[in-house]
Design a protein around this motif. Sequence first.
Motif, PDB file in Angstrom:
ATOM      1  N   LEU A  34       0.662  -1.226  -0.173  1.00  0.00           N
ATOM      2  CA  LEU A  34       0.022   0.121   0.037  1.00  0.00           C
ATOM      3  C   LEU A  34       1.071   1.249   0.044  1.00  0.00           C
ATOM      4  CD1 LEU A  34      -2.748   1.168   0.239  1.00  0.00           C
ATOM      5  CD2 LEU A  34      -2.659   1.038   2.789  1.00  0.00           C
ATOM      6  N   SER A  35       1.916   1.355   0.879  1.00  0.00           N
ATOM      7  CA  SER A  35       2.815   2.438   0.882  1.00  0.00           C
ATOM      8  C   SER A  35       3.274   2.594  -0.359  1.00  0.00           C
ATOM      9  CB  SER A  35       3.933   2.191   2.018  1.00  0.00           C
ATOM     10  OG  SER A  35       4.650   3.256   2.151  1.00  0.00           O
ATOM     11  N   TRP A  36       3.946   1.774  -1.009  1.00  0.00           N
ATOM     12  CA  TRP A  36       4.552   1.584  -2.504  1.00  0.00           C
ATOM     13  C   TRP A  36       3.814   2.243  -3.506  1.00  0.00           C
ATOM     14  CZ3 TRP A  36       9.046   2.262  -4.658  1.00  0.00           C
ATOM     15  CH2 TRP A  36       9.250   1.872  -6.081  1.00  0.00           C
ATOM     16  N   ASP A  37       2.489   1.690  -3.364  1.00  0.00           N
ATOM     17  CA  ASP A  37       1.467   2.235  -4.492  1.00  0.00           C
ATOM     18  C   ASP A  37       1.230   3.585  -4.315  1.00  0.00           C
ATOM     19  OD1 ASP A  37       1.578  -0.336  -5.731  1.00  0.00           O
ATOM     20  OD2 ASP A  37      -0.351  -1.017  -5.113  1.00  0.00           O
ATOM     21  N   THR A  38       0.920   3.917  -3.068  1.00  0.00           N
ATOM     22  CA  THR A  38       0.546   5.362  -2.595  1.00  0.00           C
ATOM     23  C   THR A  38       1.700   6.348  -3.151  1.00  0.00           C
ATOM     24  OG1 THR A  38      -0.695   4.600  -0.732  1.00  0.00           O
ATOM     25  CG2 THR A  38       0.084   6.893  -0.830  1.00  0.00           C
ATOM     26  N   ALA A  39       3.110   5.938  -2.875  1.00  0.00           N
ATOM     27  CA  ALA A  39       4.101   6.843  -3.384  1.00  0.00           C
ATOM     28  C   ALA A  39       4.056   6.807  -5.040  1.00  0.00           C
ATOM     29  CB  ALA A  39       5.381   5.914  -2.907  1.00  0.00           C
ATOM     30  N   ILE A  40       3.812   5.651  -5.821  1.00  0.00           N
ATOM     31  CA  ILE A  40       3.844   5.795  -7.189  1.00  0.00           C
ATOM     32  C   ILE A  40       2.632   6.664  -7.592  1.00  0.00           C
ATOM     33  CG2 ILE A  40       3.256   4.394  -9.327  1.00  0.00           C
ATOM     34  CD1 ILE A  40       4.902   2.141  -7.884  1.00  0.00           C
ATOM     35  N   THR A  41       1.402   6.374  -6.819  1.00  0.00           N
ATOM     36  CA  THR A  41       0.230   7.318  -7.171  1.00  0.00           C
ATOM     37  C   THR A  41       0.520   8.671  -6.890  1.00  0.00           C
ATOM     38  OG1 THR A  41      -1.341   5.180  -6.751  1.00  0.00           O
ATOM     39  CG2 THR A  41      -2.102   7.722  -6.643  1.00  0.00           C
ATOM     40  N   MET A  42       1.041   9.176  -5.895  1.00  0.00           N
ATOM     41  CA  MET A  42       1.521  10.587  -5.490  1.00  0.00           C
ATOM     42  C   MET A  42       2.350  11.043  -6.619  1.00  0.00           C
ATOM     43  SD  MET A  42      -0.644  11.385  -3.265  1.00  0.00           S
ATOM     44  CE  MET A  42       0.216  12.929  -2.972  1.00  0.00           C
ATOM     45  N   GLU A  43       3.318  10.390  -7.029  1.00  0.00           N
ATOM     46  CA  GLU A  43       4.533  10.691  -7.988  1.00  0.00           C
ATOM     47  C   GLU A  43       3.810  11.016  -9.191  1.00  0.00           C
ATOM     48  OE1 GLU A  43       8.556   9.128  -9.879  1.00  0.00           O
ATOM     49  OE2 GLU A  43       7.600   8.108  -8.336  1.00  0.00           O
ATOM     50  N   GLY A  44       2.927  10.142  -9.542  1.00  0.00           N
ATOM     51  CA  GLY A  44       2.005  10.400 -10.936  1.00  0.00           C
ATOM     52  C   GLY A  44       1.362  11.373 -10.752  1.00  0.00           C
ATOM     53  N   ILE A  45       0.710  11.461  -9.779  1.00  0.00           N
ATOM     54  CA  ILE A  45      -0.373  12.990  -9.756  1.00  0.00           C
ATOM     55  C   ILE A  45       0.692  14.130  -9.760  1.00  0.00           C
ATOM     56  CG2 ILE A  45      -2.007  14.345  -8.166  1.00  0.00           C
ATOM     57  CD1 ILE A  45      -2.722  11.611  -6.817  1.00  0.00           C
ATOM     58  N   VAL A  46       1.742  14.110  -9.172  1.00  0.00           N
ATOM     59  CA  VAL A  46       2.727  15.420  -9.119  1.00  0.00           C
ATOM     60  C   VAL A  46       2.945  15.587 -10.802  1.00  0.00           C
ATOM     61  CG1 VAL A  46       4.994  16.110  -8.377  1.00  0.00           C
ATOM     62  CG2 VAL A  46       3.472  15.205  -6.835  1.00  0.00           C
ATOM     63  N   THR A  47       3.451  14.310 -11.249  1.00  0.00           N
ATOM     64  CA  THR A  47       3.933  14.397 -12.725  1.00  0.00           C
ATOM     65  C   THR A  47       2.828  14.981 -13.522  1.00  0.00           C
ATOM     66  OG1 THR A  47       5.514  12.548 -12.321  1.00  0.00           O
ATOM     67  CG2 THR A  47       4.795  13.207 -14.634  1.00  0.00           C
ATOM     68  N   MET A  48       1.666  14.546 -13.448  1.00  0.00           N
ATOM     69  CA  MET A  48       0.482  14.996 -14.278  1.00  0.00           C
ATOM     70  C   MET A  48       0.201  16.570 -14.095  1.00  0.00           C
ATOM     71  SD  MET A  48      -2.198  11.786 -13.931  1.00  0.00           S
ATOM     72  CE  MET A  48      -3.371  12.949 -14.513  1.00  0.00           C
ATOM     73  N   TYR A  49       0.459  16.871 -12.871  1.00  0.00           N
ATOM     74  CA  TYR A  49       0.237  18.356 -12.569  1.00  0.00           C
ATOM     75  C   TYR A  49       1.272  19.281 -13.130  1.00  0.00           C
ATOM     76  CZ  TYR A  49       0.524  22.631  -9.869  1.00  0.00           C
ATOM     77  OH  TYR A  49       0.706  23.913  -9.529  1.00  0.00           O
ATOM     78  N   GLN A  50       2.459  18.876 -13.038  1.00  0.00           N
ATOM     79  CA  GLN A  50       3.670  19.438 -13.699  1.00  0.00           C
ATOM     80  C   GLN A  50       3.557  19.496 -15.169  1.00  0.00           C
ATOM     81  OE1 GLN A  50       6.797  17.433 -12.049  1.00  0.00           O
ATOM     82  NE2 GLN A  50       7.266  18.570 -10.178  1.00  0.00           N
ATOM     83  N   ASP A  51       3.120  18.483 -15.827  1.00  0.00           N
ATOM     84  CA  ASP A  51       2.957  18.328 -17.306  1.00  0.00           C
ATOM     85  C   ASP A  51       1.674  19.219 -17.781  1.00  0.00           C
ATOM     86  OD1 ASP A  51       4.975  16.687 -17.645  1.00  0.00           O
ATOM     87  OD2 ASP A  51       3.620  15.030 -17.513  1.00  0.00           O
ATOM     88  N   PHE A  52       0.622  19.277 -16.823  1.00  0.00           N
ATOM     89  CA  PHE A  52      -0.486  20.247 -17.109  1.00  0.00           C
ATOM     90  C   PHE A  52      -0.143  21.504 -17.054  1.00  0.00           C
ATOM     91  CE2 PHE A  52      -4.049  22.560 -15.524  1.00  0.00           C
ATOM     92  CZ  PHE A  52      -4.986  22.420 -16.449  1.00  0.00           C
TER      93      PHE A  52
END
Length: 331
Positions: A34-52
């Motif tokens: 769960l912790s690993w998936d959460t980290a990946i998800t948060m990283e993905g959200i940050v990346t999406m925000y930066q790209d946006f």
Amino acid sequence: MTSAYCHRTSCSLVKILCDCTAFLVWRVQDPKLLSWDTAITMEGIVTMYQDFMKKADPRIADYPLMQSPFLVMGILLGYVYFVLSLGPRLMANRKPLNLKKFMVLYNFFLVGLSLYIVYEFLMAGWLTGYTWRCDPVDFSQDPKALRMVSVAWLFVFSKFIELTDTVIFVLRKKNEQVTFLHLFHHSVLPWSWWWGAKFGPGGMGSFHAMINSMVHVVMYFYYGLSAAGPAFQKYLWWKKHITAIQLAQFVIVSVHISQYYFMPNCQYQFPIFIHLIWIYGTIFFILFSNFWYQSYTKGKRLPRVAQQAAQHNGSSIHENGTVTNGKVKAN
């Protein structure tokens, strides 16, 4: 049991929800996963925000308040918290502040600022090349395009200045004036227009900002006269006409923006702004229409001149707007 129910049901939405629930339960059983998936998800959200945010207009990036939406969000959340909770509690055991002189200066300052914003919108495009129909955003370094960027930012900044309206209500202990309409209008518009200026400063999406500034010239002029003292009360008979002008504003803006839906080929770059402006125009027209009905048809917010006339006719109007010993009709 959840899985069995999902297989029995024929509703795909329910099945999706059930599958998601089972998936989350499985993840919770393994904290490391769960912790690993959460980290990946948060990283993905940050990346999406930066790209946006990379798609934002770089010409406005260095203007104050335009670096991040989180600063703006913090200001607006702090504003709502102050006017609904902190401010009233701070003023609970204090006398209302006398802000008359400040209010006169503040309101007439906004009259001048709104006039300047209207002039800049006109000179940046609306009288110097725009068709008043399908006008895309000019992202070039042309002086007029840069002028439009500047006035778009100035309009956004003026919305944050106008938050002072509500702060004055609270400090003067006029909390009954902090209505849903007032709070919704003052908190939603700065937030939505920040995104408009960040991505598309100009074009047909800026029309409603120019019209709004025109209305504010009239509105803050009235407020300035009202704050100036009793000597000016006889000139304030036209209070309800401000609401009529605001209603006309929403009709004009909605008609203008609705052209987009009937044009076979309009290259305006941000259709989402078109949809939001139309939705806002409709929502605010309904809200202000209700305000008109409650204030003037039912007589809850009559101009002071009308109140004084009513008193001379043997009626008594309380400060909260209720009427006794007779009925009073709006002018």
